[in-house]
Design an enzyme around this catalytic site. Structure first.
Site, mmCIF file in Angstrom:
data_model
loop_
_atom_site.group_PDB
_atom_site.id
_atom_site.type_symbol
_atom_site.label_atom_id
_atom_site.label_comp_id
_atom_site.label_asym_id
_atom_site.label_seq_id
_atom_site.Cartn_x
_atom_site.Cartn_y
_atom_site.Cartn_z
ATOM 1 N N ALA A 98 0.873 -1.169 0.000
ATOM 2 C CA ALA A 98 0.000 0.000 0.000
ATOM 3 C C ALA A 98 0.911 1.219 0.000
ATOM 4 C CB ALA A 98 -0.874 -0.015 1.240
ATOM 5 N N GLY A 123 0.470 -4.888 1.043
ATOM 6 C CA GLY A 123 -0.751 -4.917 0.228
ATOM 7 C C GLY A 123 -0.527 -5.580 -1.127
ATOM 8 N N GLU A 174 -0.828 -9.187 -0.417
ATOM 9 C CA GLU A 174 -2.253 -9.417 -0.132
ATOM 10 C C GLU A 174 -3.083 -9.422 -1.425
ATOM 11 O OE1 GLU A 174 -2.114 -6.255 2.854
ATOM 12 O OE2 GLU A 174 -3.113 -7.645 4.226
ATOM 13 N N GLU A 190 4.484 -5.196 7.391
ATOM 14 C CA GLU A 190 3.728 -4.140 8.072
ATOM 15 C C GLU A 190 4.175 -3.873 9.510
ATOM 16 O OE1 GLU A 190 2.418 -6.312 5.999
ATOM 17 O OE2 GLU A 190 0.850 -5.372 4.791
HETATM 18 N N1 COA Z 1 4.616 3.071 -0.627
HETATM 19 C C1 COA Z 1 5.018 4.244 -1.166
HETATM 20 N N2 COA Z 1 6.121 4.364 -1.912
HETATM 21 C C2 COA Z 1 6.856 3.253 -2.109
HETATM 22 C C3 COA Z 1 6.505 1.997 -1.574
HETATM 23 C C4 COA Z 1 5.317 1.933 -0.803
HETATM 24 N N3 COA Z 1 4.886 0.799 -0.267
HETATM 25 N N4 COA Z 1 7.437 1.084 -1.943
HETATM 26 C C5 COA Z 1 8.337 1.746 -2.686
HETATM 27 N N5 COA Z 1 7.996 3.048 -2.794
HETATM 28 C C6 COA Z 1 8.696 4.117 -3.513
HETATM 29 C C7 COA Z 1 9.905 4.608 -2.766
HETATM 30 O O1 COA Z 1 9.521 5.568 -1.766
HETATM 31 C C8 COA Z 1 10.716 5.222 -3.880
HETATM 32 O O2 COA Z 1 10.147 6.455 -4.223
HETATM 33 P P1 COA Z 1 11.105 7.763 -4.478
HETATM 34 O O3 COA Z 1 11.985 7.329 -5.625
HETATM 35 O O4 COA Z 1 10.134 8.832 -4.841
HETATM 36 O O5 COA Z 1 11.846 7.950 -3.221
HETATM 37 C C9 COA Z 1 10.452 4.272 -5.034
HETATM 38 O O6 COA Z 1 9.233 3.597 -4.724
HETATM 39 C C10 COA Z 1 11.534 3.231 -5.239
HETATM 40 O O7 COA Z 1 11.706 2.519 -4.033
HETATM 41 P P2 COA Z 1 13.122 2.369 -3.285
HETATM 42 O O8 COA Z 1 12.852 2.139 -1.819
HETATM 43 O O9 COA Z 1 14.021 3.484 -3.634
HETATM 44 O O10 COA Z 1 13.659 1.016 -3.966
HETATM 45 P P3 COA Z 1 14.700 -0.016 -3.348
HETATM 46 O O11 COA Z 1 15.081 -0.925 -4.461
HETATM 47 O O12 COA Z 1 15.771 0.681 -2.605
HETATM 48 O O13 COA Z 1 13.859 -0.864 -2.259
HETATM 49 C C11 COA Z 1 11.908 -2.057 -1.427
HETATM 50 C C12 COA Z 1 12.791 -1.691 -2.653
HETATM 51 C C13 COA Z 1 10.697 -2.790 -1.939
HETATM 52 C C14 COA Z 1 12.729 -2.963 -0.477
HETATM 53 C C15 COA Z 1 11.526 -0.763 -0.679
HETATM 54 O O14 COA Z 1 10.966 0.149 -1.631
HETATM 55 C C16 COA Z 1 10.500 -0.961 0.414
HETATM 56 O O15 COA Z 1 10.846 -1.456 1.472
HETATM 57 N N6 COA Z 1 9.233 -0.569 0.172
HETATM 58 C C17 COA Z 1 8.190 -0.592 1.150
HETATM 59 C C18 COA Z 1 7.689 -2.003 1.338
HETATM 60 C C19 COA Z 1 6.650 -2.035 2.420
HETATM 61 O O16 COA Z 1 6.891 -1.820 3.575
HETATM 62 N N7 COA Z 1 5.419 -2.374 1.996
HETATM 63 C C20 COA Z 1 4.326 -2.528 2.900
HETATM 64 C C21 COA Z 1 3.502 -1.316 2.947
HETATM 65 S S1 COA Z 1 2.101 -1.591 4.000
#
Ligand code: COA
Length: 260
Positions: free
Chosen positions: A66, A112, A115, A135
Protein backbone atom coordinates in the site's frame (compact mmCIF):
# COMPACT_ATOMS: atom_id res chain seq x y z
CA UNK A 1 -11.69 2.44 -20.37
CA UNK A 2 -8.93 4.97 -19.66
CA UNK A 3 -6.83 4.50 -16.54
CA UNK A 4 -3.91 6.41 -15.06
CA UNK A 5 -2.40 3.80 -12.78
CA UNK A 6 -3.11 0.49 -14.48
CA UNK A 7 -2.82 -0.99 -17.98
CA UNK A 8 -5.29 -3.46 -19.46
CA UNK A 9 -4.92 -5.61 -22.55
CA UNK A 10 -7.29 -8.30 -23.77
CA UNK A 11 -5.80 -11.06 -25.92
CA UNK A 12 -8.41 -13.60 -27.03
CA UNK A 13 -10.33 -13.54 -23.76
CA UNK A 14 -7.27 -13.32 -21.49
CA UNK A 15 -7.27 -9.91 -19.84
CA UNK A 16 -3.90 -8.79 -18.49
CA UNK A 17 -4.22 -6.11 -15.83
CA UNK A 18 -0.89 -4.51 -14.88
CA UNK A 19 -0.44 -2.15 -11.97
CA UNK A 20 1.52 0.64 -13.60
CA UNK A 21 3.32 2.97 -11.19
CA UNK A 22 6.85 1.67 -11.73
CA UNK A 23 8.52 4.74 -10.23
CA UNK A 24 6.75 3.89 -6.94
CA UNK A 25 7.30 0.15 -7.38
CA UNK A 26 3.58 -0.09 -8.25
CA UNK A 27 2.54 0.83 -4.69
CA UNK A 28 -1.23 0.84 -4.25
CA UNK A 29 -2.56 4.30 -3.62
CA UNK A 30 -6.29 4.89 -3.31
CA UNK A 31 -6.66 5.87 -6.97
CA UNK A 32 -5.00 2.61 -8.08
CA UNK A 33 -7.27 0.56 -5.82
CA UNK A 34 -10.28 2.35 -7.30
CA UNK A 35 -9.07 1.78 -10.87
CA UNK A 36 -8.41 -1.89 -10.18
CA UNK A 37 -11.94 -2.18 -8.80
CA UNK A 38 -13.35 -0.53 -11.93
CA UNK A 39 -11.30 -2.77 -14.23
CA UNK A 40 -12.50 -5.89 -12.43
CA UNK A 41 -16.07 -4.64 -12.34
CA UNK A 42 -15.98 -4.03 -16.10
CA UNK A 43 -14.33 -7.41 -16.72
CA UNK A 44 -17.08 -9.13 -14.74
CA UNK A 45 -19.71 -7.88 -17.18
CA UNK A 46 -17.65 -8.30 -20.35
CA UNK A 47 -18.29 -11.55 -22.25
CA UNK A 48 -14.99 -11.06 -24.04
CA UNK A 49 -13.08 -11.51 -20.78
CA UNK A 50 -12.69 -15.12 -19.66
CA UNK A 51 -9.56 -15.20 -17.49
CA UNK A 52 -7.62 -12.41 -15.78
CA UNK A 53 -3.87 -12.22 -15.26
CA UNK A 54 -2.83 -9.68 -12.66
CA UNK A 55 0.77 -8.45 -12.73
CA UNK A 56 3.00 -5.41 -12.20
CA UNK A 57 4.65 -3.16 -14.78
CA UNK A 58 8.42 -3.09 -15.02
CA UNK A 59 10.98 -5.66 -14.00
CA UNK A 60 11.31 -4.86 -10.32
CA UNK A 61 7.93 -5.05 -8.65
CA UNK A 62 4.57 -6.75 -8.71
CA UNK A 63 3.30 -4.32 -6.05
CA UNK A 64 5.56 -3.08 -3.21
CA UNK A 65 2.63 -2.51 -0.85
CA UNK A 66 0.00 0.00 0.00
CA UNK A 67 1.24 3.53 -0.63
CA UNK A 68 2.82 4.41 2.71
CA UNK A 69 2.90 8.14 1.90
CA UNK A 70 -0.89 8.17 1.76
CA UNK A 71 -1.74 6.66 5.14
CA UNK A 72 1.16 7.76 7.36
CA UNK A 73 -0.91 10.50 9.02
CA UNK A 74 -4.14 8.50 9.45
CA UNK A 75 -6.08 8.19 12.72
CA UNK A 76 -7.38 4.84 14.06
CA UNK A 77 -10.77 5.49 12.53
CA UNK A 78 -9.30 6.39 9.14
CA UNK A 79 -7.12 3.28 9.22
CA UNK A 80 -10.15 1.11 9.89
CA UNK A 81 -12.05 2.66 6.99
CA UNK A 82 -9.02 2.22 4.69
CA UNK A 83 -8.86 -1.52 5.44
CA UNK A 84 -12.64 -2.05 5.31
CA UNK A 85 -13.08 -0.25 1.98
CA UNK A 86 -10.01 -1.86 0.43
CA UNK A 87 -11.11 -5.34 1.45
CA UNK A 88 -14.65 -4.81 0.17
CA UNK A 89 -13.84 -3.04 -3.11
CA UNK A 90 -10.77 -4.95 -4.18
CA UNK A 91 -9.36 -7.81 -2.15
CA UNK A 92 -12.60 -9.68 -1.34
CA UNK A 93 -13.94 -8.63 -4.73
CA UNK A 94 -11.06 -10.43 -6.46
CA UNK A 95 -11.21 -13.47 -4.16
CA UNK A 96 -14.90 -13.91 -5.00
CA UNK A 97 -14.60 -12.87 -8.63
CA UNK A 98 -16.62 -15.27 -10.80
CA UNK A 99 -13.87 -15.56 -13.45
CA UNK A 100 -10.41 -17.03 -12.78
CA UNK A 101 -7.78 -14.58 -11.55
CA UNK A 102 -4.11 -15.58 -11.75
CA UNK A 103 -1.48 -13.42 -10.04
CA UNK A 104 1.80 -13.37 -12.00
CA UNK A 105 4.27 -12.11 -9.40
CA UNK A 106 7.09 -10.51 -11.34
CA UNK A 107 9.11 -8.90 -8.53
CA UNK A 108 8.50 -7.46 -5.05
CA UNK A 109 5.09 -8.45 -3.66
CA UNK A 110 5.09 -6.82 -0.24
CA UNK A 111 2.36 -5.85 2.20
CA UNK A 112 -0.75 -4.92 0.23
CA UNK A 113 1.02 -6.28 -2.86
CA UNK A 114 1.30 -9.76 -1.41
CA UNK A 115 -2.25 -9.42 -0.13
CA UNK A 116 -3.35 -8.60 -3.69
CA UNK A 117 -1.64 -11.76 -4.93
CA UNK A 118 -3.19 -13.74 -2.04
CA UNK A 119 -6.65 -12.56 -3.10
CA UNK A 120 -6.14 -14.00 -6.61
CA UNK A 121 -7.34 -17.58 -7.16
CA UNK A 122 -3.77 -18.83 -7.55
CA UNK A 123 -0.27 -17.47 -8.01
CA UNK A 124 2.82 -18.01 -10.11
CA UNK A 125 6.11 -16.17 -9.66
CA UNK A 126 9.32 -15.37 -11.48
CA UNK A 127 12.67 -16.33 -9.96
CA UNK A 128 13.44 -12.74 -8.94
CA UNK A 129 10.19 -12.34 -6.95
CA UNK A 130 10.37 -11.49 -3.27
CA UNK A 131 7.36 -11.79 -1.00
CA UNK A 132 6.60 -10.61 2.49
CA UNK A 133 4.28 -8.81 4.89
CA UNK A 134 6.53 -6.09 6.38
CA UNK A 135 3.73 -4.14 8.07
CA UNK A 136 4.88 -4.67 11.68
CA UNK A 137 8.15 -2.94 10.74
CA UNK A 138 5.94 0.13 10.16
CA UNK A 139 4.01 -0.31 13.41
CA UNK A 140 0.88 -1.65 11.76
CA UNK A 141 -0.47 -5.07 10.71
CA UNK A 142 -1.61 -6.37 7.31
CA UNK A 143 -5.07 -4.91 6.70
CA UNK A 144 -6.09 -6.25 3.31
CA UNK A 145 -6.70 -9.85 4.35
CA UNK A 146 -3.07 -10.92 4.86
CA UNK A 147 -3.51 -12.22 8.42
CA UNK A 148 -6.31 -14.47 7.14
CA UNK A 149 -5.28 -15.58 3.65
CA UNK A 150 -1.55 -16.15 4.27
CA UNK A 151 -2.12 -18.79 7.02
CA UNK A 152 -4.70 -20.51 4.79
CA UNK A 153 -2.00 -21.08 2.18
CA UNK A 154 1.24 -21.54 4.09
CA UNK A 155 0.00 -22.67 7.53
CA UNK A 156 -0.22 -20.73 10.77
CA UNK A 157 3.39 -21.14 11.93
CA UNK A 158 4.96 -19.98 8.69
CA UNK A 159 2.52 -17.09 8.40
CA UNK A 160 3.25 -16.03 11.98
CA UNK A 161 6.97 -16.13 11.26
CA UNK A 162 6.63 -14.10 8.05
CA UNK A 163 4.40 -11.51 9.73
CA UNK A 164 6.45 -11.23 12.95
CA UNK A 165 9.86 -11.06 11.28
CA UNK A 166 8.57 -8.71 8.53
CA UNK A 167 11.05 -10.55 6.33
CA UNK A 168 10.94 -11.52 2.66
CA UNK A 169 11.01 -14.97 1.12
CA UNK A 170 12.20 -15.68 -2.40
CA UNK A 171 10.24 -17.43 -5.15
CA UNK A 172 11.64 -20.88 -4.43
CA UNK A 173 10.79 -20.66 -0.76
CA UNK A 174 7.31 -19.43 -1.72
CA UNK A 175 6.98 -22.53 -3.91
CA UNK A 176 8.01 -24.73 -1.00
CA UNK A 177 5.46 -22.92 1.19
CA UNK A 178 2.61 -23.48 -1.35
CA UNK A 179 2.29 -19.75 -1.65
CA UNK A 180 2.90 -19.95 -5.41
CA UNK A 181 2.14 -22.89 -7.70
CA UNK A 182 5.00 -22.46 -10.20
CA UNK A 183 8.24 -20.53 -10.60
CA UNK A 184 9.57 -19.45 -14.01
CA UNK A 185 12.30 -17.19 -15.32
CA UNK A 186 11.30 -13.54 -15.48
CA UNK A 187 11.13 -13.64 -19.30
CA UNK A 188 8.81 -16.64 -19.31
CA UNK A 189 6.41 -15.58 -16.57
CA UNK A 190 3.67 -13.97 -18.67
CA UNK A 191 3.85 -16.58 -21.43
CA UNK A 192 3.48 -19.25 -18.79
CA UNK A 193 0.51 -17.39 -17.26
CA UNK A 194 -1.03 -17.24 -20.76
CA UNK A 195 -0.46 -20.95 -21.18
CA UNK A 196 -2.28 -21.70 -17.92
CA UNK A 197 -5.08 -19.31 -18.88
CA UNK A 198 -5.32 -21.07 -22.25
CA UNK A 199 -5.83 -24.43 -20.51
CA UNK A 200 -8.57 -22.91 -18.35
CA UNK A 201 -10.26 -21.35 -21.39
CA UNK A 202 -10.93 -24.75 -22.93
CA UNK A 203 -13.30 -25.59 -20.10
CA UNK A 204 -16.78 -24.46 -19.16
CA UNK A 205 -16.58 -20.98 -17.66
CA UNK A 206 -20.04 -21.55 -16.18
CA UNK A 207 -18.76 -24.60 -14.29
CA UNK A 208 -15.60 -22.73 -13.27
CA UNK A 209 -17.72 -19.96 -11.74
CA UNK A 210 -19.50 -22.60 -9.65
CA UNK A 211 -16.18 -24.19 -8.70
CA UNK A 212 -14.79 -20.85 -7.46
CA UNK A 213 -17.89 -20.39 -5.32
CA UNK A 214 -17.70 -23.91 -3.89
CA UNK A 215 -13.97 -23.75 -3.08
CA UNK A 216 -14.33 -20.31 -1.48
CA UNK A 217 -17.25 -21.55 0.65
CA UNK A 218 -14.76 -23.53 2.75
CA UNK A 219 -13.26 -20.26 3.95
CA UNK A 220 -16.48 -18.44 4.77
CA UNK A 221 -17.75 -18.23 8.31
CA UNK A 222 -21.09 -19.88 8.88
CA UNK A 223 -21.19 -21.47 5.42
CA UNK A 224 -21.13 -25.22 4.93
CA UNK A 225 -18.87 -25.76 1.93
CA UNK A 226 -20.20 -29.26 1.25
CA UNK A 227 -23.70 -27.83 0.97
CA UNK A 228 -22.48 -25.09 -1.38
CA UNK A 229 -20.82 -27.79 -3.46
CA UNK A 230 -24.07 -29.80 -3.68
CA UNK A 231 -25.97 -26.65 -4.64
CA UNK A 232 -23.49 -25.62 -7.35
CA UNK A 233 -23.13 -29.21 -8.62
CA UNK A 234 -26.90 -29.34 -9.11
CA UNK A 235 -26.94 -25.93 -10.75
CA UNK A 236 -24.47 -27.13 -13.39
CA UNK A 237 -26.93 -29.82 -14.52
CA UNK A 238 -29.35 -27.14 -15.68
CA UNK A 239 -26.82 -25.39 -17.93
CA UNK A 240 -26.26 -25.50 -21.69
CA UNK A 241 -22.53 -25.99 -20.95
CA UNK A 242 -23.28 -29.26 -19.16
CA UNK A 243 -25.43 -30.45 -22.04
CA UNK A 244 -22.67 -29.56 -24.50
CA UNK A 245 -19.82 -30.99 -22.40
CA UNK A 246 -21.45 -34.34 -21.82
CA UNK A 247 -22.80 -34.75 -25.36
CA UNK A 248 -19.40 -33.79 -26.84
CA UNK A 249 -17.74 -36.45 -24.71
CA UNK A 250 -20.27 -39.12 -25.66
CA UNK A 251 -19.98 -38.19 -29.35
CA UNK A 252 -16.18 -38.18 -29.18
CA UNK A 253 -15.79 -34.56 -30.24
CA UNK A 254 -14.35 -31.43 -28.64
CA UNK A 255 -16.79 -29.41 -26.57
CA UNK A 256 -17.72 -25.93 -27.73
CA UNK A 257 -19.20 -24.40 -24.62
CA UNK A 258 -21.93 -21.81 -25.27
CA UNK A 259 -21.49 -20.17 -21.84
CA UNK A 260 -24.17 -18.26 -20.00
N1 COA B 1 4.62 3.07 -0.63
C1 COA B 1 5.02 4.24 -1.17
N2 COA B 1 6.12 4.36 -1.91
C2 COA B 1 6.86 3.25 -2.11
C3 COA B 1 6.50 2.00 -1.57
C4 COA B 1 5.32 1.93 -0.80
N3 COA B 1 4.89 0.80 -0.27
N4 COA B 1 7.44 1.08 -1.94
C5 COA B 1 8.34 1.75 -2.69
N5 COA B 1 8.00 3.05 -2.79
C6 COA B 1 8.70 4.12 -3.51
C7 COA B 1 9.90 4.61 -2.77
O1 COA B 1 9.52 5.57 -1.77
C8 COA B 1 10.72 5.22 -3.88
O2 COA B 1 10.15 6.45 -4.22
P1 COA B 1 11.11 7.76 -4.48
O3 COA B 1 11.99 7.33 -5.62
O4 COA B 1 10.13 8.83 -4.84
O5 COA B 1 11.85 7.95 -3.22
C9 COA B 1 10.45 4.27 -5.03
O6 COA B 1 9.23 3.60 -4.72
C10 COA B 1 11.53 3.23 -5.24
O7 COA B 1 11.71 2.52 -4.03
P2 COA B 1 13.12 2.37 -3.28
O8 COA B 1 12.85 2.14 -1.82
O9 COA B 1 14.02 3.48 -3.63
O10 COA B 1 13.66 1.02 -3.97
P3 COA B 1 14.70 -0.02 -3.35
O11 COA B 1 15.08 -0.92 -4.46
O12 COA B 1 15.77 0.68 -2.61
O13 COA B 1 13.86 -0.86 -2.26
C11 COA B 1 11.91 -2.06 -1.43
C12 COA B 1 12.79 -1.69 -2.65
C13 COA B 1 10.70 -2.79 -1.94
C14 COA B 1 12.73 -2.96 -0.48
C15 COA B 1 11.53 -0.76 -0.68
O14 COA B 1 10.97 0.15 -1.63
C16 COA B 1 10.50 -0.96 0.41
O15 COA B 1 10.85 -1.46 1.47
N6 COA B 1 9.23 -0.57 0.17
C17 COA B 1 8.19 -0.59 1.15
C18 COA B 1 7.69 -2.00 1.34
C19 COA B 1 6.65 -2.04 2.42
O16 COA B 1 6.89 -1.82 3.58
N7 COA B 1 5.42 -2.37 2.00
C20 COA B 1 4.33 -2.53 2.90
C21 COA B 1 3.50 -1.32 2.95
S1 COA B 1 2.10 -1.59 4.00
Amino acid sequence: MEFENILTENNDGILQISVNRPSKLNALNKATIQELHEAFWAAGGDDHVKVIILTGSGEKAFVAGADISEFSGYSSEEGKVLAAEGQKNLFDYIANFPKPVIAAINGFALGGGLELALAAHFRIASENAKMGLPEVSLGVIPGYGGTQRLPQLVGKGRAMEMIMTAGMIDANQALQYNLVNHVTSQEELLDFADELAGKILKNSMVAIKSAIKAVNANYEDGVNGFETEIEEFGRCFGTADFEEGTSAFLNKRKADFPGE
